[in-house]
Design an enzyme around this catalytic site. Structure first.
Site, PDB file in Angstrom:
ATOM      1  N   ASP A   9       1.001  -1.234  -0.105  1.00 37.54           N
ATOM      2  CA  ASP A   9       0.025  -0.135  -0.004  1.00 37.54           C
ATOM      3  C   ASP A   9       0.722   1.354  -0.065  1.00 37.54           C
ATOM      4  OD1 ASP A   9      -1.610   2.238   0.634  1.00 37.54           O
ATOM      5  OD2 ASP A   9      -2.533   1.237   2.363  1.00 37.54           O
ATOM      6  N   LYS A  27      -3.401   9.891  -3.205  1.00 31.95           N
ATOM      7  CA  LYS A  27      -2.729  11.023  -2.676  1.00 31.95           C
ATOM      8  C   LYS A  27      -2.110  11.782  -3.881  1.00 31.95           C
ATOM      9  CE  LYS A  27      -2.700   9.739   2.099  1.00 31.95           C
ATOM     10  NZ  LYS A  27      -3.343  10.953   2.985  1.00 31.95           N
TER      11      LYS A  27
HETATM   12  C1  LIG Z   1      -1.370   4.055   3.757  1.00 29.81           C
HETATM   13  C2  LIG Z   1      -2.686   4.424   3.181  1.00 29.81           C
HETATM   14  N1  LIG Z   1      -3.683   3.749   2.830  1.00 29.81           N
HETATM   15  C3  LIG Z   1      -4.892   4.136   2.521  1.00 29.81           C
HETATM   16  C4  LIG Z   1      -5.199   5.409   2.893  1.00 29.81           C
HETATM   17  C5  LIG Z   1      -6.512   5.639   2.595  1.00 29.81           C
HETATM   18  O1  LIG Z   1      -6.656   6.687   1.800  1.00 29.81           O
HETATM   19  P1  LIG Z   1      -8.004   7.523   1.661  1.00 29.81           P
HETATM   20  O2  LIG Z   1      -8.083   8.435   2.703  1.00 29.81           O
HETATM   21  O3  LIG Z   1      -7.855   8.354   0.166  1.00 29.81           O
HETATM   22  O4  LIG Z   1      -9.259   6.709   1.474  1.00 29.81           O
HETATM   23  C6  LIG Z   1      -4.475   6.279   3.473  1.00 29.81           C
HETATM   24  C7  LIG Z   1      -4.897   7.642   4.078  1.00 29.81           C
HETATM   25  O5  LIG Z   1      -4.137   8.430   4.666  1.00 29.81           O
HETATM   26  C8  LIG Z   1      -3.214   5.705   3.837  1.00 29.81           C
HETATM   27  O6  LIG Z   1      -2.147   6.690   4.349  1.00 29.81           O
END
Ligand SMILES: Cc1ncc(COP(=O)(O)O)c(C=O)c1O
Length: 495
Positions: free
Chosen positions: A321, A352
């Site tokens: 991730d 992001k």
């Molecule tokens: C490592 C990681 N995965 C998933 C997410 C989730 O992303 P979103 O807030 O766009 O749903 C985040 C959000 O900060 C994150 O840092």
């Protein structure tokens, strides 16, 4: 506004003047060798404390419509530039948190403004298609130009999505589908049949303590950073392994850290076996290259290489991730590139700084039928357009090298401050500008964050008591020194 923007020509004399004349300055900075960002402001400028009166008024107004508990202040995005976020009260702050790490090349970058002012971009902005059924003519080209041009090693397929959670959620589905496909058997006419009962199999995803993968139901079952995220929401019975708790600086504790990592890897294997015996086999392992929301927890390339091998050995897909680590802050476009592997993962999810969500995957993870991985929008082509230009700017301006340089200055500055304020600061750590430091306790951290903001520096918290640094890629050494000067003043108030 134009008068407060500075040009390359007089940036350097001005920055020297700025450091030396900063009142109460305790951190003596060295001159940064690099020039200023052309469209940036010359420093923070504060008119009120934050949130100011206009922000408070708007928060009250919005409070009649939504929950506003998390709102910090309201912004003026027209006036924001480069590394500086301007609020509705006219305060201009050096932004080292960048909308939870999601602004790749600063606010209102001229290259992006130019692109969006081009009439040929208009139709992409105005017409948002249902990409899974009616994509525009240039969609394959734009994907190739943007996301595929930076595809992780071993991956030539990408699925766009809207946000980080949505990307992970669908990546998990793809891992489950792959696991079931491996259980098919094929009759003489090559039609696939399930060996067991088709439907909703009892499969699981292994995640790590302290992980954050999003807030939708499947993702939330693998998120373990803060209790508030999970409160009152049902979850799955999926295995959770310990993430190594390392000592910093990493190079001073290699033996102790290697032992800790070995302990965690052993536990991972035990859990995989245990869940298989329970009848809920692990279809996939999901992990962040640096646990971000959970407190900026690092692990070594060896740890990740071994984990990748364990996944392979037990037939689990390996999902990295990179929603927070991806996009260049670590000094490489993907943090997993630091592991030095040819096949680092089966799935890499992003969002992001990549502006669009989505995930790369190996060919085997392509769903076998339409509508299995699907939603209405499946991303947004206007974001691919912007991303292609962001990647051009990153290449043209060598921003990953710049990040490495600024990151070194930032981490060295944090080490210095840690030595200067030993009762307050500890565990300075980082890769590129993806840095963090621990504060003695949560209350002091909150006070430091608020005082820094009132002095014109925006930072974020993570974990129990860490401060995390997530600047954009145009954060130069010059900005590091502005930050260090202000931060050391704030720390002196907490001594
Ligand atoms: C490592 C990681 N995965 C998933 C997410 C989730 O992303 P979103 O807030 O766009 O749903 C985040 C959000 O900060 C994150 O840092």
């Amino acid at each position: 506004m134009a008068s407060s923007l500075i040009s390359r020509h007089f940036a350097l004399p001005l920055q020297k003047h700025l450091w030396l004349s900063a009142p109460g300055c305790r951190y003596v900075s060295k001159a940064a060798p690099k020039t200023q960002v052309e469209y940036d402001y010359d420093g923070p400028s504060m008119k009120t404390s934050v949130p100011g009166p206009r922000s408070q008024e708007l928060t009250k107004q919005l409070g009649d419509i939504q929950n506003v508990g998390a709102i910090n202040f309201f912004c003026n995005y027209d006036e924001s530039r480069g590394n500086y976020l301007v609020d509705v009260d006219g305060n201009r702050m050096l932004d080292i948190y960048t909308q939870i790490s999601s602004i790749p090349i600063g606010y209102n970058h001229p290259a992006l403004i130019k692109l969006m002012s081009d009439p040929s971009s208009l139709s992409t902005l105005v017409n948002r298609p249902a990409l899974g059924i009616l994509p525009p003519e240039n969609f394959p080209d734009k994907l190739t130009e943007s996301l595929l041009s930076v595809a992780p090693s071993g991956m030539s397929r990408v699925q766009t999505m809207a946000c980080g959670s949505c990307s992970n959620e669908n990546a998990y589905k793809a891992m489950f589908i792959l696991y079931r496909v491996s259980e098919y058997y094929y009759c003489c006419c090559h039609r696939p049949f399930y060996q067991g009962v088709p439907g909703c199999p009892d499969l699981s995803i292994l995640s790590f303590m302290g992980a954050f993968h999003g807030r939708t139901m499947g993702c939330l079952a693998t998120t373990h950073s803060k209790a508030i995220h999970k409160l009152d929401v049902p979850s799955f019975d999926w295995p959770i392994a310990p993430f190594p708790k390392l000592q910093y600086p990493l190079e001073e504790f290699t033996r102790e850290n290697a032992q800790e990592e070995a302990r965690c890897l052993e536990e991972v294997e035990d859990l995989i076996v245990k869940w298989r015996q329970k009848g809920k086999p692990v279809a996939g392992i999901v992990i962040e290259p640096i646990q971000a929301e959970g407190g900026d927890n690092h692990a070594s390339p060896d740890f990740f290489r071994n984990l990748r091998n364990i996944a392979r050995k037990h037939g689990c897909a390996f999902h990295v991730d990179e929603v927070q680590t991806g996009g260049g802050n670590t000094g490489k476009l993907w943090a997993h590139e630091h592991w030095g592997m040819d096949d680092p993962a089966d799935i890499v999810s992003f969002s992001k700084k990549l502006l669009t969500g989505g995930y790369y995957h190996r060919d085997e993870l392509q769903a076998d039928k339409p509508y299995r991985i699907f939603n209405t929008w499946m991303g947004d082509p206007s974001k691919n357009l912007l991303l292609a230009e962001v990647l051009n700017v990153i290449r043209r301006e060598n921003l990953l090298e710049e990040v490495t340089r600024s990151g070194k200055a930032l981490l060295n500055g944090l080490y210095d401050l840690q030595a200067q304020f030993p009762g307050l600061l500890s565990r300075a750590r980082g890769q590129g500008t993806f840095c963090a430091i621990d504060i003695c306790d949560d209350a002091t951290r909150s006070s430091i964050l608020l005082k820094a903001r009132d002095k014109g520096v925006l930072l974020g918290g993570c974990g129990d008591r860490s401060i995390r640094f997530r600047p954009s890629l145009v954060f130069k050494e010059y900005h590091v020194h502005i930050f260090l000067n202000i931060f050391s003043e704030v720390l002196a108030q907490h001594k």
